[in-house]
Design an enzyme around this catalytic site. Structure first.
Site, PDB file in Angstrom:
ATOM      1  N   ARG A  17      -4.339  -6.114  -6.867  1.00  0.00           N
ATOM      2  CA  ARG A  17      -5.754  -5.984  -6.514  1.00  0.00           C
ATOM      3  C   ARG A  17      -6.239  -4.539  -6.656  1.00  0.00           C
ATOM      4  O   ARG A  17      -5.581  -3.609  -6.179  1.00  0.00           O
ATOM      5  CB  ARG A  17      -5.976  -6.455  -5.072  1.00  0.00           C
ATOM      6  CG  ARG A  17      -7.406  -6.286  -4.592  1.00  0.00           C
ATOM      7  CD  ARG A  17      -7.570  -6.883  -3.219  1.00  0.00           C
ATOM      8  NE  ARG A  17      -6.756  -6.237  -2.224  1.00  0.00           N
ATOM      9  CZ  ARG A  17      -7.101  -5.138  -1.559  1.00  0.00           C
ATOM     10  NH1 ARG A  17      -8.273  -4.550  -1.787  1.00  0.00           N
ATOM     11  NH2 ARG A  17      -6.297  -4.634  -0.645  1.00  0.00           N
ATOM     12  N   ARG A  50      -2.416   1.183  -7.366  1.00  0.00           N
ATOM     13  CA  ARG A  50      -1.642   1.103  -6.129  1.00  0.00           C
ATOM     14  C   ARG A  50      -0.183   0.684  -6.349  1.00  0.00           C
ATOM     15  O   ARG A  50       0.721   1.232  -5.725  1.00  0.00           O
ATOM     16  CB  ARG A  50      -2.360   0.057  -5.272  1.00  0.00           C
ATOM     17  CG  ARG A  50      -2.029   0.057  -3.864  1.00  0.00           C
ATOM     18  CD  ARG A  50      -2.955  -0.883  -3.157  1.00  0.00           C
ATOM     19  NE  ARG A  50      -4.205  -0.222  -2.782  1.00  0.00           N
ATOM     20  CZ  ARG A  50      -5.127  -0.787  -2.029  1.00  0.00           C
ATOM     21  NH1 ARG A  50      -4.949  -2.005  -1.573  1.00  0.00           N
ATOM     22  NH2 ARG A  50      -6.229  -0.155  -1.733  1.00  0.00           N
ATOM     23  N   HIS A  59       0.864  -1.187   0.000  1.00  0.00           N
ATOM     24  CA  HIS A  59       0.000   0.000   0.000  1.00  0.00           C
ATOM     25  C   HIS A  59       0.896   1.231   0.000  1.00  0.00           C
ATOM     26  O   HIS A  59       1.869   1.290   0.760  1.00  0.00           O
ATOM     27  CB  HIS A  59      -0.893  -0.007   1.240  1.00  0.00           C
ATOM     28  CG  HIS A  59      -2.059   0.922   1.143  1.00  0.00           C
ATOM     29  ND1 HIS A  59      -1.908   2.291   1.197  1.00  0.00           N
ATOM     30  CD2 HIS A  59      -3.380   0.698   0.972  1.00  0.00           C
ATOM     31  CE1 HIS A  59      -3.107   2.856   1.075  1.00  0.00           C
ATOM     32  NE2 HIS A  59      -4.016   1.910   0.929  1.00  0.00           N
ATOM     33  N   HIS A  73       0.657  -4.863   2.336  1.00  0.00           N
ATOM     34  CA  HIS A  73      -0.764  -4.703   2.665  1.00  0.00           C
ATOM     35  C   HIS A  73      -1.601  -5.955   2.383  1.00  0.00           C
ATOM     36  O   HIS A  73      -2.443  -6.325   3.196  1.00  0.00           O
ATOM     37  CB  HIS A  73      -1.303  -3.532   1.857  1.00  0.00           C
ATOM     38  CG  HIS A  73      -2.704  -3.135   2.166  1.00  0.00           C
ATOM     39  ND1 HIS A  73      -3.120  -2.781   3.430  1.00  0.00           N
ATOM     40  CD2 HIS A  73      -3.810  -3.031   1.375  1.00  0.00           C
ATOM     41  CE1 HIS A  73      -4.414  -2.468   3.404  1.00  0.00           C
ATOM     42  NE2 HIS A  73      -4.852  -2.629   2.174  1.00  0.00           N
TER      43      HIS A  73
END
Ligand code: SIN
Length: 487
Positions: free
Chosen positions: A367, A271, A224, A331
């Site tokens: 993701r 991300r 993250h 993360h």
């Protein structure tokens, strides 16, 4: 040895585990296992929200955004299920009484996060979506939870899973069950800097490796981009992606928005791109990087992001006025225990996996923000459906009585810290072959030492991450590999 018999055993009390339980009929004998308190799970700490198509027309766009963030590694069938079944599950959730944040006219509020082509993230309690979801599921749960229960093994014989071995209340014993569901989350604790609950330490992944069960895409570890890591806490403070979605900026110590040097989408790039850019920029320029929240009006900020406001306030930051120093931190694991689209673990009958522990390739190589709570809700329902359809199938009883090796040894603590450091520096956000090989050699050495079983499980999972990273020679999604000596 004490023995317990159940119909369904669920390892993990986060969204995936609890929603599996909630989707089973009341007359099934279900037991949920929690390694600690039930709330010590990643669901509880999830901030941003739940991504879901806003209407029928938005479904293809949610699919497109998920596939594009996934960088070509997604299973399109899995993504199709997530984005089509997502709105149905969310409607059911709301019908059962869950309250997402709404505007003053009662309309659902959707926020935007990086790499979403529109605002489609539902949230609750401002930035406390995970906590609200978890509390709601706990309130609805009809089955017992056995707390403080460490799973130490899967009871597998001839390709069939018969239950788990556990350590609970200073005792080791077996819990036998017709169906076993792994919903224990990812691998956070193998990394030095992470946002995960302290219970998330890849034990079940390690147990799977011990039994020759395939893990897949283990090089795909998500970092993250905006985490406050300058505290002594094990779990580092996440600064939700929705902050950037709603206008927060990433700046260097001269106030420069350098992300545009890396991608035209700046703060709203996926991300992996933002994390890799921050990591690279800090390394090249030796500058510090901050999250600038000055676009927010104070009263609005306190209401919209109460947890971040409170948590950062506790350590001396006056938000949204102060700049917050940020770093990427581990993360989420896209890689995990390979399963089909009903959570069935390939090659082991009666064993399922769901949520972050699973790899259906729904997230591919990266993701999309806020797709994980949705994944937990959607795929757990499918697991429960398959269980209901097959629970009555005949299954022999096989008893297991092997002695469990020591779980913890004195040398473990130091080695565990060394592993975290090794994984962060050599198998973290930026990788290269030489350092990955160094990490692999050291992990192999540690595995030969007289260590406790729990550390062995972490090492086995870490080895899978490193080996997969070594196999993938070209960067893809979250896997960022460079030629040369790297960090
Ligand atoms: C966040 O709030 O930034 C985390 C959301 C997610 O991990 O999807």
């Amino acid at each position: 040895m004490k023995q317990i018999y159940k119909d369904v055993l669920i390892v993990g009390a986060g969204v995936a585990g609890l929603h599996t339980a909630l989707s089973l009929d009341d007359d099934i004998d279900v037991l949920v296992l929690a390694k600690d308190y039930a709330w010590e799970c990643n669901t509880f700490y999830a901030q941003g929200g739940i991504a879901v198509a806003v209407d029928e027309e938005d479904i293809p766009y949610h699919i497109k955004d998920t596939l594009s963030a996934g960088a070509g590694l997604c299973d399109e069938g899995a993504v199709d299920i997530l984005c089509h079944e997502g709105p149905v599950v969310i409607k059911e959730f709301i019908k059962k009484g869950f309250e997402f944040d709404k505007d003053r006219y009662g309309n659902l509020l959707y926020t935007k996060e990086a790499a979403h082509s529109r605002s489609r993230i539902l949230h609750a309690g401002g930035d406390a979506t995970g906590r609200y979801v978890h509390q709601f599921l706990m309130d609805m749960l009809k089955f017992p939870i056995l707390y403080n229960t460490q799973v130490t093994d899967l009871l597998i014989h001839n390709g069939v899973c018969y239950g788990v071995r556990v350590f609970h209340n200073n005792e080791i014993f077996n819990i036998y069950s017709k169906k076993i569901v792994i919903a224990s989350g990812g691998v956070g604790s193998v990394y030095e800097y992470h946002t995960n609950a302290r219970t998330i330490s890849s034990d079940m992944q390690g147990i799977c490796v011990m039994h020759g069960i395939s893990l897949r895409d283990m090089e795909m570890m998500q970092f993250h981009p905006t985490v406050f890591v300058e505290s002594g806490a094990v779990r580092k403070q996440l600064l939700s992606e929705s902050l950037r979605g709603e206008g927060a900026k990433v700046v260097d110590d001269e106030g420069r928005r350098f992300l545009f040097d890396y991608d035209d989408r700046g703060e709203l790039s996926p991300r992996n791109i933002v994390s890799q850019a921050i990591f690279d920029y800090r390394l090249r320029t030796k500058k510090r990087v901050f999250l600038d929240l000055s676009n927010f009006e104070e009263g609005f900020f306190m209401k919209r992001f109460p947890s971040i406001y409170f948590n950062m306030g506790n350590i001396g930051y006056n938000l949204p006025i102060d700049l917050v120093p940020i770093s990427p931190a581990f993360h989420y694991a896209m890689g995990g225990i390979k399963s089909d689209l009903f959570g069935r673990v390939e090659s082991v009958d009666s064993l399922y996996v769901v949520g972050e522990a699973a790899n259906t390739r729904v997230h591919g190589a990266n993701r999309l923000a806020s797709n994980s709570l949705l994944e937990g809700l959607v795929f757990s329902k499918r697991v429960a459906l398959d269980i209901k359809l097959t629970l009555k199938n005949k299954k022999d009883i096989v008893l297991f009585d092997e002695v469990e090796p020591s779980l913890i040894k004195q040398v473990d603590k130091e080695l565990k810290n060394e592993l975290r450091n090794l994984m962060w520096n050599y198998a973290g956000i930026k990788r290269d072959e030489k350092n990955l090989q160094k990490a692999l050699n050291r992990v192999e050495e540690m595995l030969k030492l007289p260590i406790g079983k729990l550390l062995r499980l972490r090492l086995l999972s870490s080895r899978e991450i490193i080996k997969s990273a070594l196999k993938r020679k070209v960067s893809l999604g979250a896997h960022y590999i460079v030629k040369g000596d790297g960090v």
